[in-house]
Design an enzyme around this catalytic site. Structure first.
Site, short mmCIF file in Angstrom:
data_model
loop_
_atom_site.label_atom_id
_atom_site.label_comp_id
_atom_site.label_asym_id
_atom_site.label_seq_id
_atom_site.Cartn_x
_atom_site.Cartn_y
_atom_site.Cartn_z
N HIS A 58 0.73 -1.23 0.02
CA HIS A 58 -0.09 0.22 0.08
C HIS A 58 0.93 1.27 -0.03
O HIS A 58 0.45 2.12 -0.82
CB HIS A 58 -0.83 -0.06 1.29
N GLU A 59 1.88 1.35 1.00
CA GLU A 59 2.76 2.49 1.24
C GLU A 59 3.61 2.75 -0.30
O GLU A 59 3.83 3.63 -0.69
CB GLU A 59 3.65 2.50 2.18
N HIS B 20 1.85 4.25 -2.96
CA HIS B 20 1.92 5.75 -2.91
C HIS B 20 3.33 6.21 -3.39
O HIS B 20 3.19 7.26 -4.21
CB HIS B 20 1.68 6.32 -1.45
#
Length: 147
Positions: free
Chosen positions: A65-66, A69
């Site tokens: 998820h990170e 980004h």
């Protein structure tokens, strides 16, 4: 638990495996994170992770998820949660949309409906004269108290 250097190495490995791109910055633990799995900082491109997430089997999903980004920001595409690019890439790599809960709720009270038997676990006491069952509008009664 992994050290910050080991965490950075793990993030770099996952980045190459799933995104076929390198992660060239720092990943570190942040003890102050309580409810989020991690944070991406566009200013200096580092990642922070919640140490409570490290023990979960879904931790790799939090890293993905990170990293989503991170890689979208570096490629100047929509990196925020609401952006279509973010949602598309996150589903392609199999990252988690939401962080798993690490807060263990202490349920002290159990209320049930007199009519339909619907059970309501609660952390705090409620005024049974004021609140009713959301299912059938029946009267709530305190079943057990965890004290």
């Amino acid at each position: 638990m992994l050290t910050n250097q080991e965490l950075t190495a793990k993030v770099k490995e996952i980045s190459l495996t799933y995104f076929k791109q390198s992660f060239d910055h720092e990943a570190k633990w942040n003890q102050r994170l309580r409810t989020t799995g991690g944070r991406f900082f566009p200013k200096d491109l580092h990642l922070d992770f919640n140490p409570k997430m490290a023990e979960l089997k879904d931790f790799e999903g939090v890293i993905l998820h990170e990293l989503t980004h991170y890689h979208l920001y570096r490629s100047k595409r929509g990196y925020k949660h609401r952006d279509a690019d973010f949602k598309r890439l996150l589903s392609q790599v199999g990252g988690l949309r939401y962080a798993p809960s690490v807060i263990d709720k202490k349920i002290k009270y159990y209320y049930s409906c007199q009519n339909c038997g619907q059970l309501y676990p609660r952390q705090r006491k409620i005024d049974t004269k004021k609140y009713r069952c959301g299912k059938c509008r029946g009267k709530l009664i305190l079943k057990t108290s965890g004290n």
